[in-house]
Design a protein around this motif. Structure first.
Motif, PDB file in Angstrom:
ATOM      1  N   THR A 146      -2.420  12.481  -9.005  1.00 36.23           N
ATOM      2  CA  THR A 146      -0.992  12.221  -9.090  1.00 36.23           C
ATOM      3  C   THR A 146      -0.534  12.039 -10.537  1.00 36.23           C
ATOM      4  O   THR A 146      -1.303  11.618 -11.399  1.00 36.23           O
ATOM      5  CB  THR A 146      -0.640  10.974  -8.276  1.00 36.23           C
ATOM      6  OG1 THR A 146      -1.551   9.921  -8.611  1.00 36.23           O
ATOM      7  CG2 THR A 146      -0.739  11.269  -6.791  1.00 36.23           C
ATOM      8  N   GLU A 147       0.749  12.353 -10.771  1.00 37.24           N
ATOM      9  CA  GLU A 147       1.308  12.305 -12.122  1.00 37.24           C
ATOM     10  C   GLU A 147       1.909  10.952 -12.476  1.00 37.24           C
ATOM     11  O   GLU A 147       1.805  10.490 -13.609  1.00 37.24           O
ATOM     12  CB  GLU A 147       2.419  13.356 -12.261  1.00 37.24           C
ATOM     13  CG  GLU A 147       1.933  14.773 -12.362  1.00 37.24           C
ATOM     14  CD  GLU A 147       3.092  15.742 -12.591  1.00 37.24           C
ATOM     15  OE1 GLU A 147       2.831  16.825 -13.131  1.00 37.24           O
ATOM     16  OE2 GLU A 147       4.237  15.409 -12.241  1.00 37.24           O
ATOM     17  N   LYS A 148       2.577  10.340 -11.514  1.00 37.34           N
ATOM     18  CA  LYS A 148       3.334   9.121 -11.771  1.00 37.34           C
ATOM     19  C   LYS A 148       2.707   7.948 -11.029  1.00 37.34           C
ATOM     20  O   LYS A 148       1.727   8.105 -10.293  1.00 37.34           O
ATOM     21  CB  LYS A 148       4.785   9.301 -11.321  1.00 37.34           C
ATOM     22  CG  LYS A 148       5.485  10.518 -11.893  1.00 37.34           C
ATOM     23  CD  LYS A 148       5.760  10.379 -13.373  1.00 37.34           C
ATOM     24  CE  LYS A 148       6.559  11.575 -13.873  1.00 37.34           C
ATOM     25  NZ  LYS A 148       6.847  11.472 -15.328  1.00 37.34           N
ATOM     26  N   SER A 149       3.274   6.775 -11.199  1.00 41.15           N
ATOM     27  CA  SER A 149       2.813   5.612 -10.456  1.00 41.15           C
ATOM     28  C   SER A 149       3.490   5.579  -9.088  1.00 41.15           C
ATOM     29  O   SER A 149       4.538   6.189  -8.879  1.00 41.15           O
ATOM     30  CB  SER A 149       3.149   4.322 -11.212  1.00 41.15           C
ATOM     31  OG  SER A 149       4.552   4.184 -11.348  1.00 41.15           O
ATOM     32  N   ALA A 150       2.860   4.873  -8.164  1.00 38.39           N
ATOM     33  CA  ALA A 150       3.448   4.663  -6.839  1.00 38.39           C
ATOM     34  C   ALA A 150       3.892   3.214  -6.720  1.00 38.39           C
ATOM     35  O   ALA A 150       3.481   2.353  -7.501  1.00 38.39           O
ATOM     36  CB  ALA A 150       2.434   4.990  -5.748  1.00 38.39           C
ATOM     37  N   THR A 151       4.717   2.953  -5.727  1.00 44.03           N
ATOM     38  CA  THR A 151       5.184   1.597  -5.449  1.00 44.03           C
ATOM     39  C   THR A 151       4.999   1.299  -3.972  1.00 44.03           C
ATOM     40  O   THR A 151       5.386   2.108  -3.121  1.00 44.03           O
ATOM     41  CB  THR A 151       6.669   1.435  -5.803  1.00 44.03           C
ATOM     42  OG1 THR A 151       6.864   1.755  -7.185  1.00 44.03           O
ATOM     43  CG2 THR A 151       7.141   0.015  -5.534  1.00 44.03           C
ATOM     44  N   TRP A 152       4.373   0.164  -3.656  1.00 45.43           N
ATOM     45  CA  TRP A 152       4.265  -0.303  -2.281  1.00 45.43           C
ATOM     46  C   TRP A 152       5.143  -1.534  -2.102  1.00 45.43           C
ATOM     47  O   TRP A 152       5.134  -2.442  -2.943  1.00 45.43           O
ATOM     48  CB  TRP A 152       2.824  -0.702  -1.948  1.00 45.43           C
ATOM     49  CG  TRP A 152       1.872   0.400  -1.621  1.00 45.43           C
ATOM     50  CD1 TRP A 152       0.927   0.939  -2.453  1.00 45.43           C
ATOM     51  CD2 TRP A 152       1.720   1.064  -0.361  1.00 45.43           C
ATOM     52  NE1 TRP A 152       0.213   1.905  -1.795  1.00 45.43           N
ATOM     53  CE2 TRP A 152       0.669   2.009  -0.509  1.00 45.43           C
ATOM     54  CE3 TRP A 152       2.379   0.970   0.871  1.00 45.43           C
ATOM     55  CZ2 TRP A 152       0.265   2.840   0.529  1.00 45.43           C
ATOM     56  CZ3 TRP A 152       1.965   1.795   1.908  1.00 45.43           C
ATOM     57  CH2 TRP A 152       0.924   2.725   1.735  1.00 45.43           C
ATOM     58  N   LEU A 153       5.874  -1.604  -1.016  1.00 43.45           N
ATOM     59  CA  LEU A 153       6.515  -2.854  -0.625  1.00 43.45           C
ATOM     60  C   LEU A 153       5.447  -3.829  -0.158  1.00 43.45           C
ATOM     61  O   LEU A 153       4.469  -3.430   0.486  1.00 43.45           O
ATOM     62  CB  LEU A 153       7.501  -2.625   0.521  1.00 43.45           C
ATOM     63  CG  LEU A 153       8.820  -1.915   0.204  1.00 43.45           C
ATOM     64  CD1 LEU A 153       9.644  -1.807   1.483  1.00 43.45           C
ATOM     65  CD2 LEU A 153       9.602  -2.641  -0.876  1.00 43.45           C
ATOM     66  N   VAL A 154       5.625  -5.106  -0.459  1.00 42.76           N
ATOM     67  CA  VAL A 154       4.686  -6.133  -0.021  1.00 42.76           C
ATOM     68  C   VAL A 154       5.459  -7.270   0.640  1.00 42.76           C
ATOM     69  O   VAL A 154       6.662  -7.447   0.406  1.00 42.76           O
ATOM     70  CB  VAL A 154       3.840  -6.677  -1.192  1.00 42.76           C
ATOM     71  CG1 VAL A 154       2.991  -5.577  -1.802  1.00 42.76           C
ATOM     72  CG2 VAL A 154       4.729  -7.317  -2.266  1.00 42.76           C
ATOM     73  N   ASP A 155       4.761  -8.045   1.465  1.00 42.94           N
ATOM     74  CA  ASP A 155       5.394  -9.213   2.072  1.00 42.94           C
ATOM     75  C   ASP A 155       5.272 -10.412   1.137  1.00 42.94           C
ATOM     76  O   ASP A 155       4.827 -10.289  -0.006  1.00 42.94           O
ATOM     77  CB  ASP A 155       4.815  -9.486   3.469  1.00 42.94           C
ATOM     78  CG  ASP A 155       3.398 -10.057   3.435  1.00 42.94           C
ATOM     79  OD1 ASP A 155       2.832 -10.275   2.331  1.00 42.94           O
ATOM     80  OD2 ASP A 155       2.834 -10.303   4.513  1.00 42.94           O
ATOM     81  N   LYS A 156       5.657 -11.572   1.617  1.00 44.12           N
ATOM     82  CA  LYS A 156       5.697 -12.754   0.749  1.00 44.12           C
ATOM     83  C   LYS A 156       4.313 -13.205   0.301  1.00 44.12           C
ATOM     84  O   LYS A 156       4.191 -13.965  -0.657  1.00 44.12           O
ATOM     85  CB  LYS A 156       6.421 -13.894   1.448  1.00 44.12           C
ATOM     86  CG  LYS A 156       5.724 -14.452   2.684  1.00 44.12           C
ATOM     87  CD  LYS A 156       6.562 -15.572   3.302  1.00 44.12           C
ATOM     88  CE  LYS A 156       5.862 -16.232   4.475  1.00 44.12           C
ATOM     89  NZ  LYS A 156       6.669 -17.326   5.051  1.00 44.12           N
ATOM     90  N   THR A 157       3.256 -12.739   0.962  1.00 45.44           N
ATOM     91  CA  THR A 157       1.887 -13.087   0.559  1.00 45.44           C
ATOM     92  C   THR A 157       1.264 -12.017  -0.331  1.00 45.44           C
ATOM     93  O   THR A 157       0.116 -12.162  -0.758  1.00 45.44           O
ATOM     94  CB  THR A 157       0.993 -13.279   1.797  1.00 45.44           C
ATOM     95  OG1 THR A 157       0.769 -12.017   2.433  1.00 45.44           O
ATOM     96  CG2 THR A 157       1.619 -14.254   2.784  1.00 45.44           C
ATOM     97  N   GLY A 158       1.992 -10.927  -0.578  1.00 45.82           N
ATOM     98  CA  GLY A 158       1.457  -9.830  -1.375  1.00 45.82           C
ATOM     99  C   GLY A 158       0.750  -8.773  -0.553  1.00 45.82           C
ATOM    100  O   GLY A 158       0.176  -7.832  -1.121  1.00 45.82           O
ATOM    101  N   THR A 159       0.784  -8.878   0.766  1.00 46.35           N
ATOM    102  CA  THR A 159       0.152  -7.890   1.635  1.00 46.35           C
ATOM    103  C   THR A 159       1.011  -6.636   1.701  1.00 46.35           C
ATOM    104  O   THR A 159       2.227  -6.707   1.915  1.00 46.35           O
ATOM    105  CB  THR A 159      -0.033  -8.448   3.060  1.00 46.35           C
ATOM    106  OG1 THR A 159      -0.857  -9.619   2.986  1.00 46.35           O
ATOM    107  CG2 THR A 159      -0.689  -7.419   3.971  1.00 46.35           C
ATOM    108  N   ILE A 160       0.378  -5.491   1.519  1.00 43.31           N
ATOM    109  CA  ILE A 160       1.087  -4.214   1.528  1.00 43.31           C
ATOM    110  C   ILE A 160       1.691  -3.941   2.898  1.00 43.31           C
ATOM    111  O   ILE A 160       1.076  -4.198   3.928  1.00 43.31           O
ATOM    112  CB  ILE A 160       0.128  -3.078   1.114  1.00 43.31           C
ATOM    113  CG1 ILE A 160       0.056  -3.015  -0.417  1.00 43.31           C
ATOM    114  CG2 ILE A 160       0.532  -1.728   1.697  1.00 43.31           C
ATOM    115  CD1 ILE A 160      -0.886  -1.962  -0.940  1.00 43.31           C
TER     116      ILE A 160
END
Length: 318
Positions: free
Chosen positions: A173-187
């Protein structure tokens, strides 16, 4: 390409579109205000990548068997239907957890608000909506089955790192990805990934590499199962044409081999492993008529056999 251009121009909800033939881009288009650097949000297309990460966990020994109950890896949900379900049942949306009060496309009531605003964690949501078991082994599309898979991988490893070091990095991949996480940091594995259009194309190509054996026999066998029909969609899901593999929609004309990643607002990646043709669309509104037009566009290009009345019986049960 002319048909693709007309399709894109005919609806103002289209954001980005790409066609690839044997890995080569033959069409790429963006709406005004969107470009190659824009991160396109997955919605439920993330589910398929979550499933393939489970495959990587299986092949690396972090998950011993798809027949193991999820609670053996994530005891914090051991008293829920999601914990009692096997990994395979979660992969096929057949945990038996009740659908609960639904909102849209498999979401439980207030799910988006609770998870994205930090009101509840994924674990809390699983225990809330998995308080009882109703119909294990029966297809019922819901985000929480996917979220339980992320917890299972985290139980003996780290989902984010495993996804990054296997699927994401191998896709070049060329760019970075973004994951949404919950309040504990779980993806949030059910709808939380953002990536550029070209990187979505690379992820689709990587799924073909995993499926054709380039990444090893174990993941190849998993991907063959993931991208072929494992359970029938008999009306319990939100998509009334496709069957289901592992968190992946399957064309009911099974001879085509086509598998599909779908998002709630019209996002689609359609992958033909036989002819290595991939068609990707991002939108911000779901529309049945547009979905049908897109399917015809793809099938005209990929030479699909015609859909019969038998195919369209899928999902008619009320």
């Amino acid at each position: 390409a002319k048909r693709a251009e007309k399709f894109f121009d005919d609806d103002g909800n289209n954001l980005a579109m790409m066609m690839l033939d044997h890995g080569k881009i033959i069409y790429e288009r963006y709406a005004s205000g969107v470009d190659q650097d824009s991160k396109m949000f997955s919605w439920s297309m993330a589910k398929s990548l979550t499933a393939y990460t489970v495959g990587e966990a299986l092949c690396s020994g972090k998950i011993k068997s798809l027949n193991d109950q999820a609670e053996s890896y994530t005891p914090e949900i051991k008293d829920s239907a999601y914990g009692k379900a096997t990994i395979k049942q979660l992969l096929t949306m057949s945990s038996g957890a009740p659908p609960g009060p639904p909102e849209y496309m498999g979401s439980q009531k207030d799910e988006w608000m609770n998870l994205t605003r930090g009101f509840k964690s994924i674990t809390e949501m699983l225990n809330l909506y998995g308080a009882r078991t109703e119909n294990p082994g029966v297809f019922a599309y819901k985000n929480m089955d996917t979220e339980a898979l992320v917890l299972a991988v985290n139980g003996n490893g780290n989902f984010k790192d495993l996804f990054a070091t296997t699927i994401w990095n191998r896709a070049d991949t060329e760019k970075s990805a973004t994951w949404l996480v919950d309040k504990t940091g779980t993806i949030n594995g059910s709808f939380g990934l953002g990536a550029t259009l070209r990187d979505w194309a690379r992820l689709a190509l990587e799924s073909l590499e995993m499926r054709n054996g380039t990444r090893g026999k174990c993941i190849q066998e998993f991907m063959m199962d993931a991208t072929t029909k494992q359970i029938a969609n008999e009306g319990g899901g939100s998509v009334n044409f496709y069957h289901y593999g592992y968190q992946t929609w399957i064309d009911p004309r099974e001879q085509t081999g086509i598998y599909v990643w779908l998002g709630a607002y019209g996002q689609k990646v359609m992958i033909d492993p036989k002819n290595e043709r991939i068609l990707i669309l991002f939108r911000h509104a779901n529309d049945m008529k547009v979905n049908q037009q897109f399917g015809r566009l793809y099938c005209n290009w990929a030479n699909c056999p015609p859909a019969t009345a038998e195919h369209f019986k899928i999902g008619t049960k009320q």
